[in-house]
Scaffold this motif. Sequence first.
Motif, PDB file in Angstrom:
ATOM      1  N   GLN A 123      -1.794   3.537 -14.519  1.00  0.00           N
ATOM      2  CA  GLN A 123      -2.784   2.976 -15.405  1.00  0.00           C
ATOM      3  C   GLN A 123      -2.487   4.359 -16.578  1.00  0.00           C
ATOM      4  OE1 GLN A 123      -6.655   2.869 -13.733  1.00  0.00           O
ATOM      5  NE2 GLN A 123      -6.130   0.874 -12.780  1.00  0.00           N
ATOM      6  N   ARG A 124      -2.399   5.391 -16.113  1.00  0.00           N
ATOM      7  CA  ARG A 124      -2.125   6.539 -16.853  1.00  0.00           C
ATOM      8  C   ARG A 124      -0.694   6.529 -17.757  1.00  0.00           C
ATOM      9  NH1 ARG A 124       0.108  11.992 -14.463  1.00  0.00           N
ATOM     10  NH2 ARG A 124       1.822  10.377 -14.574  1.00  0.00           N
ATOM     11  N   GLU A 177      -4.817   4.204  -4.473  1.00  0.00           N
ATOM     12  CA  GLU A 177      -5.657   4.486  -5.535  1.00  0.00           C
ATOM     13  C   GLU A 177      -5.073   5.450  -6.489  1.00  0.00           C
ATOM     14  OE1 GLU A 177     -10.317   6.057  -6.608  1.00  0.00           O
ATOM     15  OE2 GLU A 177      -9.685   5.689  -4.339  1.00  0.00           O
ATOM     16  N   ILE A 178      -4.379   6.577  -5.904  1.00  0.00           N
ATOM     17  CA  ILE A 178      -3.427   7.503  -6.769  1.00  0.00           C
ATOM     18  C   ILE A 178      -2.483   6.791  -7.628  1.00  0.00           C
ATOM     19  CG2 ILE A 178      -2.074   9.787  -6.889  1.00  0.00           C
ATOM     20  CD1 ILE A 178      -4.101  10.687  -4.358  1.00  0.00           C
ATOM     21  N   CYS A 222       0.804  -1.201   0.027  1.00  0.00           N
ATOM     22  CA  CYS A 222       0.081  -0.047  -0.133  1.00  0.00           C
ATOM     23  C   CYS A 222       0.785   1.376   0.054  1.00  0.00           C
ATOM     24  CB  CYS A 222      -0.931   0.134   1.221  1.00  0.00           C
ATOM     25  SG  CYS A 222      -1.970   1.575   1.171  1.00  0.00           S
ATOM     26  N   ALA A 223       0.566   2.024  -0.844  1.00  0.00           N
ATOM     27  CA  ALA A 223       1.394   3.549  -1.050  1.00  0.00           C
ATOM     28  C   ALA A 223       0.765   4.249   0.017  1.00  0.00           C
ATOM     29  CB  ALA A 223       1.251   4.043  -2.453  1.00  0.00           C
ATOM     30  N   LEU A 224       1.659   4.882   0.932  1.00  0.00           N
ATOM     31  CA  LEU A 224       1.323   5.628   2.027  1.00  0.00           C
ATOM     32  C   LEU A 224       2.295   7.030   1.976  1.00  0.00           C
ATOM     33  CD1 LEU A 224       1.272   3.167   5.160  1.00  0.00           C
ATOM     34  CD2 LEU A 224      -0.885   4.019   3.728  1.00  0.00           C
ATOM     35  N   ARG A 225       1.275   8.027   2.597  1.00  0.00           N
ATOM     36  CA  ARG A 225       2.129   9.394   2.878  1.00  0.00           C
ATOM     37  C   ARG A 225       1.914   9.817   4.153  1.00  0.00           C
ATOM     38  NH1 ARG A 225       0.444  14.471  -0.699  1.00  0.00           N
ATOM     39  NH2 ARG A 225       1.956  13.350  -2.132  1.00  0.00           N
TER      40      ARG A 225
END
Length: 446
Positions: A195-196, A188-189, A165-168
Motif C-alpha cells: 500500500q505504501r 500484514e507488513i 501468507c508472507a512468512l519469516r
Amino acid sequence: MGNGMVGLLGFVLGVAFSAVALVLWQFRFGRRLEQLLKEEHPQKPWTFLYFPSAWLRAIARQRQSQQALEQEIELYHRILHASPVGYLQVDEENQVTWSNPMARQLLEIQQSDYRRPRLLLELVRSYELDQLIEQTRNTQQLCRQEWNFHAINADPQHLFPPRSCALRGYGLPLHRGHVGVFLENRQEIALLTQQRDRWVSDVAHELKTPLTSIRLVAETLQYRIDPALRHWLDRLLNEVVRLSNLVQDVLDLSQLERGTLHCLSIKSVNLPDLIQSAWLNLEPLARQKQVKLEYTGVAHLLIQADESRLYRVLLNLLDNSIKYSPEGQTIRVCLTEIQEAEANPANSALSTRHRVHLEVIDAGPGFSEAALPYVFDRFFRVDQGRARPANLKGDRALDPQICGGNGLGLAIVRQIVAAHHGSVTASNHPETGGAWLQVTLPCISP
C-alpha cells in the motif's frame, strides 16, 4: 554315575563363577557409588553401612530434579502454546513432534494431524520450510528464511483459491538432529508495504505533469526577466529539476519492483565500454572536485544485460563515489571474471559458471556500522553530512548535479541488479576507509 558327577561338578562350578562375578560386580558398584557420593559430599567419610540410606537420598533428589525439569518443560510448552509466534519442532527424520496453535494456523495443519508424530511433508507442502530445516541441521547455526507460503487444500470436494501468507522462519538447531522453527506472520507488513509503494507511485504520477508545466514556464521566463532577479529563477529551476528527478526515480523503482523481468531488454553488452561511457557522462562533476578514475580489469568482457538499466547502475554508483570523495582523490573501479564450479542436475557432472565481479571504491567517509544493513532501502540516507556536502554554498548547494541524492539511488541499483540475477553488497574498504560497493552479475561463457 560318572556322567551325573560330571554334571553336578559343572553345575557347582557354574554357580561358583556366578557368585564370584556377582561379588565382583557388587564390589565395583560399591566403589563407584562411594566415588559418586564422595563427589557430592567430599568432606564426609563414607562407609559401606551408609550406602543404602545415601542411595535412597540420591534417588529421591534425582526424582525431585526430574520433576522440576518436567515442570519447567511444561511451563515452556504453555508459554509456546500461548505465543503469538508460531513454533514447530521436528526430529531427525523430519517428523513433526510438537507444534503450537499459531504454527498450525499459519501452516493450516488440521486439528487431527498433530496429535501423533507425522512427516512434515504429509502436513505442509513448503519447499522453503524444508530448505530452512535442512540448512539449520547441516550448519548447526541459527538460520533465517523469508517466503510466501501458499496453502494447498487436499480435499477435492472443497476447492478454493490457495491462500498466500508472507512468512519469516527462524531455524534453531537442537540435540540429536532435532530442529525447532519459529514462524513469524509477515502478511500484514507485506500488505502495508504494498500500500505504501502504491501510494508513493500514485503521488509521483500526479506530480509529474505539474512539475513539467512549472519547468516549462520557468525556462520560458528565464531570459525574459530583469537580470538582477534571474538568480531567483535559476534556484527555482534547480529545485524543480531535483524534484522531477525524485519523481522519476520513484516511478522507475516502482516499475522495477512490480515486474523487473518483463521490463528488461536483454542483449550482449561490453561492460568495460559501458563503465567508460558512464564516467565520461559524470566527468564534468568529477573535474570540479579534481577526482580521477582508476580502472583495473580487462578491456573486453561481454555480459547479457539491459544496457540502459545497467548504465543507470553505473551512473548511480560512480555519482555517489564522486559526491562523497574528498577533492583530489581517486575512485577505483575493478572488474574481474570469476569461474565457479557447480553441479549439473541433468547428468550430476560439474560445470563452470562464469560471473563478473565489479567493485567501486572511494576514499570518502564510508558507511557507519549501524547504517550498513539499510543502505539499499528506499529513501534511506546515512546522515545529513553524507546526503549533502557541507562545503557547498549558495546556488551550488541547490544544484541537483552536486548536492546529495534522495535516498533512492542504491535502492534502484539493488532492484536492477536483482533483475539481472545478480547481487550487490556495501561495506567499507579496509585500505581507503571509504565506501566499497561490489556487484556480481552473470556473464557469457568464453
